[in-house]
Design a protein around this motif. Structure first.
Motif, mmCIF file in Angstrom:
data_model
loop_
_atom_site.group_PDB
_atom_site.id
_atom_site.type_symbol
_atom_site.label_atom_id
_atom_site.label_comp_id
_atom_site.label_asym_id
_atom_site.label_seq_id
_atom_site.Cartn_x
_atom_site.Cartn_y
_atom_site.Cartn_z
ATOM 1 N N HIS A 2 0.835 -1.200 0.000
ATOM 2 C CA HIS A 2 0.000 0.000 0.000
ATOM 3 C C HIS A 2 0.873 1.256 0.000
ATOM 4 N N ARG A 89 -11.626 3.634 -3.325
ATOM 5 C CA ARG A 89 -10.323 3.922 -2.754
ATOM 6 C C ARG A 89 -10.093 3.009 -1.562
ATOM 7 N N PRO A 90 -8.896 2.468 -1.355
ATOM 8 C CA PRO A 90 -7.697 2.729 -2.158
ATOM 9 C C PRO A 90 -7.795 2.164 -3.573
ATOM 10 N N ILE A 92 -6.585 0.400 -7.003
ATOM 11 C CA ILE A 92 -5.799 -0.810 -7.230
ATOM 12 C C ILE A 92 -5.132 -0.733 -8.601
ATOM 13 N N LYS A 100 -0.474 -6.701 -7.802
ATOM 14 C CA LYS A 100 -1.403 -5.627 -7.454
ATOM 15 C C LYS A 100 -0.829 -4.756 -6.340
ATOM 16 N N THR A 102 -1.866 -0.967 -4.054
ATOM 17 C CA THR A 102 -2.940 -0.035 -3.728
ATOM 18 C C THR A 102 -2.352 1.319 -3.363
ATOM 19 N N THR A 103 -3.162 2.343 -3.551
ATOM 20 C CA THR A 103 -2.711 3.697 -3.254
ATOM 21 C C THR A 103 -3.895 4.584 -2.901
#
Length: 312
Positions: A2, A89-90, A92, A100, A102-103
């Motif tokens: 993440h 959100r987050p 992908i 993968k 996430t952010t």
């Protein structure tokens, strides 16, 4: 894995965003494709980027920006972004070779690729006389004969600009009618330095050890091939924004550019920002891309701060 912020793209926009976010201690992850540095890596000397009075090579400028971003803590990963999920959100991201990720925020700086003709010897001579940017490279052709390929407004604008430097500019177009607006055609036709080669289809770029020497074309009026001498060939048939991986999850304009809110880099999805040529079909300069990259980073930082206030 993440992240607080991921940046896609390593042209002037993406790298400037990385510098700003890294200096804000947000440790951005920057995803660069197989051609890091964007379009500037195909440009030789850049003389209009502030701070380099003697000019600087395109690849060197990109290297300096990357080193500057890394100095402040930005991390880089090379790989394709196969797809993104912006539905929640987050966000992908599916990144080739990394899986993968996430952010919380995403900055899209994937640029726009110039459309080229796809003829023999064209790609090999980009930076050696073949160009898709008159404002970038026109200065290097003082008192030389040039060719502009295209029939739209962009081609007319490029040809007009190049007459500031060239001794002659010949517009090559495959049909006898132009797509350009009447006013742009009239301006071009009234310019004494512009000549016309209509009904000509480019076949092959000709070059020697010093660079471009001319263009072979097919004349549909006579059914014969022709040789056109030139020191530079400017391809002006448009740009293609690199947005296909988004799969229309963001609002795009009719030409595929990401739509941003006036005065910001915000897109149609909160937390997703766009900077550089992927959202700019007008200016397309390194300095304007860098400026919008700084804006995207600042917008992203504010968004992250707002999330933290909500969770307090």
């Amino acid at each position: 894995m993440h992240n607080k912020s991921i940046i896609i793209g390593t042209g002037p926009a993406g790298l400037t965003a990385a510098i700003y976010l890294a200096r804000a201690n947000l440790n951005p992850l920057v995803i660069e494709g197989p051609e890091p540095g964007g379009q500037l890596t195909t440009t030789t000397e850049i003389e209009n980027y502030p701070g380099f009075p003697e000019g600087i090579q395109g690849p060197e400028l990109m290297d300096k920006l990357k080193i500057q971003a890394e100095r402040f803590g930005a991390e880089f990963y090379t790989g394709w972004v196969n797809k993104v999920d912006l539905s929640k959100r987050p966000f992908i991201l599916d990144i080739e070779g990394k899986g993968k990720m996430t952010t919380e925020t995403l900055i899209i700086s994937t640029g726009a690729s110039a459309k080229y003709l796809g003829i023999p010897n064209e790609q090999e001579n980009i930076g050696r006389g073949v160009s898709a940017c008159a404002t970038c490279d026109g200065f290097f052709f003082k008192n030389r004969e040039l060719i502009v390929v295209g029939g739209g407004d962009t081609a007319m604008e490029e040809a007009q600009f190049l007459t500031k430097f060239a001794s002659k500019v010949t517009i090559v177009h495959r049909r006898d009618e132009l797509r350009a607006s009447k006013i742009m055609q009239d301006r071009a036709r009234s310019n004494p330095k512009i000549e016309w080669a209509l009904n000509r289809s480019p076949l092959e770029v000709m070059a020697d050890e010093h660079g471009v020497t001319g263009l072979n074309v097919y004349n549909s009026s006579t059914g014969e091939q022709e040789w056109m001498s030139a020191h530079g060939i400017f391809v002006a048939i448009g740009h293609r924004p690199n947005t296909t991986f988004l799969e229309n999850q963001l609002l795009l304009d009719d030409h595929g550019y990401i739509v941003t809110k006036p005065g910001s880099t915000e897109t149609s999805i909160p937390g997703v920002f766009a900077s550089g040529d992927v959202q700019d079909s007008i200016y397309r300069q390194a300095i304007t891309a860098a400026g919008s990259g700084a804006m995207a980073a600042m917008d992203s930082e504010k968004f992250i701060e707002s999330l933290q206030r909500v969770h307090v």
